[in-house]
Design a protein around this motif. Sequence first.
Motif, PDB file in Angstrom:
ATOM      1  N   GLY A 153      16.968  11.573 -31.653  1.00  0.00           N
ATOM      2  CA  GLY A 153      17.364  10.689 -30.563  1.00  0.00           C
ATOM      3  C   GLY A 153      18.799  10.941 -30.123  1.00  0.00           C
ATOM      4  N   VAL A 154      19.695  11.102 -31.098  1.00  0.00           N
ATOM      5  CA  VAL A 154      21.093  11.401 -30.776  1.00  0.00           C
ATOM      6  C   VAL A 154      21.190  12.750 -30.062  1.00  0.00           C
ATOM      7  N   LEU A 155      20.398  13.723 -30.527  1.00  0.00           N
ATOM      8  CA  LEU A 155      20.373  15.035 -29.884  1.00  0.00           C
ATOM      9  C   LEU A 155      19.986  14.899 -28.411  1.00  0.00           C
ATOM     10  N   TYR A 156      19.002  14.019 -28.141  1.00  0.00           N
ATOM     11  CA  TYR A 156      18.544  13.828 -26.769  1.00  0.00           C
ATOM     12  C   TYR A 156      19.451  12.896 -25.965  1.00  0.00           C
ATOM     13  N   LEU A 157      20.392  12.236 -26.610  1.00  0.00           N
ATOM     14  CA  LEU A 157      21.432  11.539 -25.865  1.00  0.00           C
ATOM     15  C   LEU A 157      22.507  12.521 -25.407  1.00  0.00           C
ATOM     16  N   ILE A 158      22.793  13.496 -26.266  1.00  0.00           N
ATOM     17  CA  ILE A 158      23.793  14.509 -25.920  1.00  0.00           C
ATOM     18  C   ILE A 158      23.246  15.480 -24.880  1.00  0.00           C
ATOM     19  N   LEU A 159      21.972  15.847 -25.029  1.00  0.00           N
ATOM     20  CA  LEU A 159      21.372  16.916 -24.225  1.00  0.00           C
ATOM     21  C   LEU A 159      21.476  16.703 -22.713  1.00  0.00           C
ATOM     22  N   PRO A 160      21.075  15.546 -22.163  1.00  0.00           N
ATOM     23  CA  PRO A 160      21.169  15.387 -20.695  1.00  0.00           C
ATOM     24  C   PRO A 160      22.599  15.478 -20.184  1.00  0.00           C
ATOM     25  N   ARG A 182      29.411  21.387 -28.789  1.00  0.00           N
ATOM     26  CA  ARG A 182      29.786  21.346 -30.211  1.00  0.00           C
ATOM     27  C   ARG A 182      29.106  20.184 -30.917  1.00  0.00           C
ATOM     28  N   LEU A 183      29.079  19.024 -30.272  1.00  0.00           N
ATOM     29  CA  LEU A 183      28.403  17.870 -30.867  1.00  0.00           C
ATOM     30  C   LEU A 183      26.906  18.125 -31.010  1.00  0.00           C
ATOM     31  N   PHE A 184      26.316  18.763 -30.004  1.00  0.00           N
ATOM     32  CA  PHE A 184      24.892  19.098 -30.042  1.00  0.00           C
ATOM     33  C   PHE A 184      24.592  19.997 -31.238  1.00  0.00           C
ATOM     34  N   LEU A 185      25.387  21.029 -31.448  1.00  0.00           N
ATOM     35  CA  LEU A 185      25.162  21.954 -32.556  1.00  0.00           C
ATOM     36  C   LEU A 185      25.452  21.296 -33.899  1.00  0.00           C
ATOM     37  N   TYR A 186      26.436  20.391 -33.921  1.00  0.00           N
ATOM     38  CA  TYR A 186      26.714  19.668 -35.171  1.00  0.00           C
ATOM     39  C   TYR A 186      25.528  18.798 -35.568  1.00  0.00           C
ATOM     40  N   VAL A 187      24.994  18.055 -34.595  1.00  0.00           N
ATOM     41  CA  VAL A 187      23.819  17.229 -34.897  1.00  0.00           C
ATOM     42  C   VAL A 187      22.626  18.120 -35.249  1.00  0.00           C
ATOM     43  N   GLY A 188      22.518  19.277 -34.581  1.00  0.00           N
ATOM     44  CA  GLY A 188      21.486  20.234 -34.970  1.00  0.00           C
ATOM     45  C   GLY A 188      21.660  20.686 -36.409  1.00  0.00           C
ATOM     46  N   GLY A 189      22.916  20.855 -36.842  1.00  0.00           N
ATOM     47  CA  GLY A 189      23.182  21.182 -38.238  1.00  0.00           C
ATOM     48  C   GLY A 189      22.802  20.053 -39.171  1.00  0.00           C
ATOM     49  N   SER A 389      10.528  25.606 -26.506  1.00  0.00           N
ATOM     50  CA  SER A 389      11.041  24.232 -26.477  1.00  0.00           C
ATOM     51  C   SER A 389      12.495  24.206 -26.045  1.00  0.00           C
ATOM     52  N   GLY A 390      13.291  25.141 -26.579  1.00  0.00           N
ATOM     53  CA  GLY A 390      14.706  25.186 -26.231  1.00  0.00           C
ATOM     54  C   GLY A 390      14.935  25.435 -24.753  1.00  0.00           C
ATOM     55  N   ARG A 391      14.130  26.317 -24.172  1.00  0.00           N
ATOM     56  CA  ARG A 391      14.283  26.599 -22.737  1.00  0.00           C
ATOM     57  C   ARG A 391      13.898  25.393 -21.894  1.00  0.00           C
ATOM     58  N   ARG A 392      12.876  24.680 -22.321  1.00  0.00           N
ATOM     59  CA  ARG A 392      12.493  23.460 -21.586  1.00  0.00           C
ATOM     60  C   ARG A 392      13.578  22.392 -21.727  1.00  0.00           C
ATOM     61  N   MET A 393      14.200  22.338 -22.885  1.00  0.00           N
ATOM     62  CA  MET A 393      15.237  21.329 -23.118  1.00  0.00           C
ATOM     63  C   MET A 393      16.429  21.528 -22.196  1.00  0.00           C
ATOM     64  N   ARG A 394      16.647  22.739 -21.706  1.00  0.00           N
ATOM     65  CA  ARG A 394      17.757  22.962 -20.773  1.00  0.00           C
ATOM     66  C   ARG A 394      17.576  22.209 -19.461  1.00  0.00           C
ATOM     67  N   ARG A 395      16.334  21.826 -19.172  1.00  0.00           N
ATOM     68  CA  ARG A 395      16.068  21.126 -17.903  1.00  0.00           C
ATOM     69  C   ARG A 395      16.079  19.608 -18.046  1.00  0.00           C
ATOM     70  N   VAL A 396      16.278  19.122 -19.273  1.00  0.00           N
ATOM     71  CA  VAL A 396      16.273  17.665 -19.493  1.00  0.00           C
ATOM     72  C   VAL A 396      17.510  17.056 -18.859  1.00  0.00           C
ATOM     73  N   GLN A 397      17.286  16.047 -18.023  1.00  0.00           N
ATOM     74  CA  GLN A 397      18.387  15.368 -17.329  1.00  0.00           C
ATOM     75  C   GLN A 397      18.457  13.882 -17.656  1.00  0.00           C
ATOM     76  N   ARG A 398      17.504  13.374 -18.416  1.00  0.00           N
ATOM     77  CA  ARG A 398      17.462  11.928 -18.664  1.00  0.00           C
ATOM     78  C   ARG A 398      17.355  11.673 -20.160  1.00  0.00           C
TER      79      ARG A 398
END
Length: 398
Positions: A153-160, A182-189, A389-398
Amino acid sequence: MTGAQPAEGKTVAPVFAGKTNVPWYIWCGVLAATSSSIGCAWDVSWHRSIGRDTFWTPPHMAIYACGVLAAIISSYLIFAITFGRSEKLRTASVNVLGFRAPLGAFIAAWGGVAMLTSAPFDNWWHAAYGLDVRAVSPPHTLLMLGIFSVSVGVLYLILPAMNRSAGAPDEVTRHKFKMLQRLFLYVGGIITTQQMFFLLDYTWEGKLHGVSAYVDLALVIPVVLAMLSGASRSRWAATTATAVYTVFRMSEILILPLFPAHPKLGPVFFPVTHMVPAKFPVLIILPAIALDLLWHRTRKWTPWKMALLSGVVFIAVIAAVEWPFSVFLLSKAADNRFFGSMYFNFTSLATNADRERIFVDPSHGLALFLGMLRAVLDSAVGIWAGMLSGRRMRRVQR
């Protein structure tokens, strides 16, 4: 998630376009994910050093602080956007059962509920069945799913927010993108650390001469690394995520034994005087580096070709380093504060494989070859799915 729909007839505006700071709820979410990882490692050490204790132990409080923080940020976003008047916020949200918020808020909310539900379940489980033999029990599984959902969930808050800042021409917005990345990759870690936590019982050094450990790693880790690489736009995404895991585990080995601890339960088969850390981290950072280098050179290849070669590289590198390294970890040469091979549970019998320093169910011959082949295929499929999945995630805006 069913029922999730963007606002009808709306296009996503550059929300907070005039702001360059990272929203407070993202920092709060990153803190929640960090707290859960620290709490889980601390709690396992508590069980290995002291035994089953009261629910109100410091590591339990660190774990469930994650659920509380998730509840705070999710409630704020859901109610502020659903009942607020900001059109910019509403256009950057999805609709779930009549409520509006970023998708990440709903995922984190579910995770927080699962975490809080696992607490009384875990208490009942211990009262009915005693101590856990393994880390993966039904209440622990529910807890880990909740923690994982909060982190996603946090990852998807950062992503948009990161996607909206990507490719911006001005320097200030590019700086914001770098911070969010950086925050995205940290949470990914953190997510990688959580996945490896789930594999603790299956990837300790005594299991690393059997194919099951490599199959388990292939099923879990490559898909996460490929997804993070595709979504983050970072050349060193896999390396960064696995470095976070390695630092977390090494910090545990170096810090926890500094604190005294004594078993409160019996029988005691191994004298414990200090907190017992986890085993030395699996060296997944090395295949991660290899994958980052490979993906940079093959970025124009078709996904299935990249995935197939990446599956071979991941298993070849992890097997090449862990097979001999596990022999070292089972030797007396690893009995020091850095490698930590001299730490054992207070319940560890002298006849246990870890104390006898022997491999459990080692694989040989055809079984080894077929098992590694399966691990390569599992890894390739996971990387292919992660790339898409990663390529689709680049289009997430919400």
